[in-house]
Design an enzyme around this catalytic site. Structure first.
Site, PDB file in Angstrom:
ATOM      1  N   ASP A  51      49.408  45.440  56.624  1.00 52.91           N
ATOM      2  CA  ASP A  51      48.417  46.466  56.303  1.00 52.91           C
ATOM      3  C   ASP A  51      48.992  47.823  56.697  1.00 52.91           C
ATOM      4  OD1 ASP A  51      48.204  46.578  59.079  1.00 52.91           O
ATOM      5  OD2 ASP A  51      46.085  45.995  59.157  1.00 52.91           O
ATOM      6  N   TYR A 101      34.650  39.844  51.161  1.00 53.02           N
ATOM      7  CA  TYR A 101      35.334  41.118  51.404  1.00 53.02           C
ATOM      8  C   TYR A 101      35.632  41.812  50.084  1.00 53.02           C
ATOM      9  CZ  TYR A 101      36.517  39.093  56.012  1.00 53.02           C
ATOM     10  OH  TYR A 101      36.460  38.517  57.257  1.00 53.02           O
ATOM     11  N   ASP A 106      39.338  44.063  61.968  1.00 46.49           N
ATOM     12  CA  ASP A 106      40.423  44.938  62.410  1.00 46.49           C
ATOM     13  C   ASP A 106      39.950  46.391  62.438  1.00 46.49           C
ATOM     14  OD1 ASP A 106      42.250  42.862  62.635  1.00 46.49           O
ATOM     15  OD2 ASP A 106      42.981  43.083  60.577  1.00 46.49           O
ATOM     16  N   ARG A 159      44.789  40.131  55.153  1.00 46.11           N
ATOM     17  CA  ARG A 159      46.126  40.757  55.193  1.00 46.11           C
ATOM     18  C   ARG A 159      47.196  39.785  54.716  1.00 46.11           C
ATOM     19  NH1 ARG A 159      47.453  42.229  60.831  1.00 46.11           N
ATOM     20  NH2 ARG A 159      45.652  41.038  61.524  1.00 46.11           N
TER      21      ARG A 159
END
Length: 232
Positions: A96, A82, A54, A188
């Site tokens: 988010d 991540y 993203d 997310r």
């Protein structure tokens, strides 16, 4: 970084790129593609990435050139790692910071022990519902298009796998984490669902992809760094 020839890029290169904040993955690919074409006066060359990030996320993009673009499906299937931050006490429609906070929740009941113990609920193979603000398609249309039109659509859950979910720092309302997960996992959605499990709401406030398989962002370069070091 070694200089490469035109033939190197056409035969195929796997490039480790550290995607900057607010860049789309498409922009990163285009930046490299334009740089390679300009440097070697090429009319066309295949360039693609193995897994979208993203715009609000940074970190590792695997970008393939030439014949290596055939390896993209194999690379997309690798485990990913991540790091990031979940902000508790509030939700957003996009899960988010792309959208504004729509609801707030109390956080007085949260303790370090409660936060850490709740990670166990998300380990292993679980069903996850992707965010409405995503590029997945339904009836030939991107989900985010429905979202921006204010339409509600039913989104099917899908099975993903979370191998590790570690809380690395707690400074409420912010909780820092590290996650190792399968292809198709939306961090997310994990942030949203984690907040829900804590009865406090939550959204993703920062995200960085650190690994794809054995490839590490520590060995990656920025798009500008690539053009300066490899194409000069």
């Amino acid at each position: 970084m070694d200089k490469k020839t035109k033939e190197d890029f056409l035969e195929g290169q796997l490039l480790l790129i550290d995607k900057p904040l607010n860049w789309t993955s498409f922009q990163a690919v285009n930046s490299l593609k334009w740089g390679i074409r300009k440097k070697f006066d090429l009319k066309k060359i295949k360039v693609g990435h193995a897994g979208t990030l993203d715009p609000l996320a940074t970190g590792l993009l695997l970008i393939c050139t030439g014949k290596f673009t055939k390896r993209i499906p194999e690379l997309q299937g690798q485990l990913k790692e991540y790091t990031g931050t979940i902000t508790l006490g509030a939700t957003t429609p996009s899960y988010d910071l792309e959208t504004e906070i729509d609801k707030t929740f109390p956080t007085d009941h949260l303790t370090d022990e409660l936060i850490k113990s709740n990670t166990v609920k998300f380990l292993g193979k679980i069903e996850q519902v992707p965010p409405i603000f995503s590029a997945l398609k339904k009836d030939g249309k991107r989900l985010y298009e429905f979202a921006r039109e204010g339409k509600t659509v039913a989104i099917k859950s899908r099975q993903i796998e979370i191998l590790e979910f570690e809380i690395t720092k707690i400074e409420l309302p912010d909780v820092c984490f590290r996650v190792s997960c399968s292809k198709g996992t939306y961090i997310r959605s994990l942030a949203h669902d984690f907040g829900k499990a804590l009865n406090s709401g939550g959204h993703l406030s920062s995200l960085r992809r650190t690994k794809i398989g054995d490839y590490n962002v520590d060995n990656a370069t920025s798009p500008d760094g690539f053009k300066e070091n490899m194409l000069q």
